[in-house]
Design a protein around this motif. Sequence first.
Motif, PDB file in Angstrom:
ATOM      1  N   LEU A  60      91.707 -20.615  15.686  1.00  0.00           N
ATOM      2  CA  LEU A  60      91.904 -19.534  16.647  1.00  0.00           C
ATOM      3  C   LEU A  60      92.708 -18.412  16.006  1.00  0.00           C
ATOM      4  O   LEU A  60      93.498 -18.659  15.085  1.00  0.00           O
ATOM      5  CB  LEU A  60      92.639 -20.035  17.894  1.00  0.00           C
ATOM      6  N   PRO A  61      92.550 -17.169  16.461  1.00  0.00           N
ATOM      7  CA  PRO A  61      93.400 -16.086  15.953  1.00  0.00           C
ATOM      8  C   PRO A  61      94.857 -16.351  16.289  1.00  0.00           C
ATOM      9  O   PRO A  61      95.184 -16.893  17.345  1.00  0.00           O
ATOM     10  CB  PRO A  61      92.872 -14.843  16.683  1.00  0.00           C
ATOM     11  N   CYS A  62      95.735 -15.966  15.381  1.00  0.00           N
ATOM     12  CA  CYS A  62      97.160 -16.141  15.631  1.00  0.00           C
ATOM     13  C   CYS A  62      97.937 -15.049  14.910  1.00  0.00           C
ATOM     14  O   CYS A  62      97.413 -14.366  14.038  1.00  0.00           O
ATOM     15  CB  CYS A  62      97.640 -17.527  15.207  1.00  0.00           C
ATOM     16  N   LYS A  63      99.199 -14.898  15.302  1.00  0.00           N
ATOM     17  CA  LYS A  63     100.036 -13.823  14.784  1.00  0.00           C
ATOM     18  C   LYS A  63     100.977 -14.329  13.689  1.00  0.00           C
ATOM     19  O   LYS A  63     101.543 -15.407  13.808  1.00  0.00           O
ATOM     20  CB  LYS A  63     100.862 -13.202  15.906  1.00  0.00           C
ATOM     21  N   VAL A  64     101.124 -13.481  12.647  1.00  0.00           N
ATOM     22  CA  VAL A  64     102.022 -13.797  11.541  1.00  0.00           C
ATOM     23  C   VAL A  64     102.846 -12.552  11.240  1.00  0.00           C
ATOM     24  O   VAL A  64     102.316 -11.436  11.177  1.00  0.00           O
ATOM     25  CB  VAL A  64     101.244 -14.230  10.286  1.00  0.00           C
ATOM     26  N   ASN A  65     104.148 -12.741  11.051  1.00  0.00           N
ATOM     27  CA  ASN A  65     105.021 -11.647  10.641  1.00  0.00           C
ATOM     28  C   ASN A  65     104.970 -11.534   9.126  1.00  0.00           C
ATOM     29  O   ASN A  65     105.492 -12.395   8.406  1.00  0.00           O
ATOM     30  CB  ASN A  65     106.449 -11.907  11.115  1.00  0.00           C
ATOM     31  N   ILE A  66     104.331 -10.467   8.642  1.00  0.00           N
ATOM     32  CA  ILE A  66     104.236 -10.268   7.182  1.00  0.00           C
ATOM     33  C   ILE A  66     105.069  -9.065   6.757  1.00  0.00           C
ATOM     34  O   ILE A  66     104.753  -8.388   5.773  1.00  0.00           O
ATOM     35  CB  ILE A  66     102.762 -10.101   6.743  1.00  0.00           C
ATOM     36  N   GLY A  67     106.147  -8.798   7.478  1.00  0.00           N
ATOM     37  CA  GLY A  67     107.044  -7.704   7.119  1.00  0.00           C
ATOM     38  C   GLY A  67     107.970  -8.089   5.976  1.00  0.00           C
ATOM     39  O   GLY A  67     108.052  -9.253   5.555  1.00  0.00           O
TER      40      GLY A  67
END
Length: 241
Positions: A148-155
């Motif tokens: 499933l789509p999911c969020k990742v912090n790539i900052g």
Amino acid sequence: MGRQDTPNSGAGRNRSPKPAAQTTAAGKTAPRAGRKPSPAVYRRRRLFAGVALLLVLGLIGGGVATVTSLLGGAQQVSAEDSTQGSSTQGTGAAQPGATPSSSPSATPSASPTCEQKLVTVKAATNKTSYAADEKPVLSLTVTNGGKLPCKVNIGTSQMDFLITSGSDRVFSSADCQAATTDLVKTIAPGKSETANFPWPRNRSVQGCGQVPDGSVAGSGYYVFIAKLGAKVSPPTVFQLS
């Protein structure tokens, strides 16, 4: 005394009594017989007769609705037109100028944060060996291994490009960052996001202090490890000449 009093001169005359004014049941004095009604009375009679005629025609030709249309239809239609006009104006104003909203099918549901066990981080360099005047380009790639789509912090608040050589900690991108930022990305299943960092072959220490052994990395083999939060990539080896 031989003089007799004579009655007043008008006392002996026969006078016809004036007819008394007739009073109606409402207490108003009725007009005397023979006097024609005034023009105002005629107008009131004509108006009453006209209204009665309209009522009769309305009942015969279609009921009360016809009479209403004759007497007050103009105001009713005007009110309906005003209501329809405001509704049309509101609908029309929203079409050309308003920003179109995304359809429910095109708008994805809110994606959750990616599970750590489903996220992989990979470290890579654009070359395996560099000449003395070349600067390595380090790459950090994060991949969503879930379904499933999911969020990742790539900052930059989560990233660290770490370079070591043996036991020597040569460089870390987190040592001298003036400011860190968050950058949350939604990653589709099986897709990746990549961040590149050109390394100028300099050395750094934690806290961005002074480097004791010189500011430039010498020739040799180096190991690059990419970190994203708690995720750590496998090491990648490259050579500097």
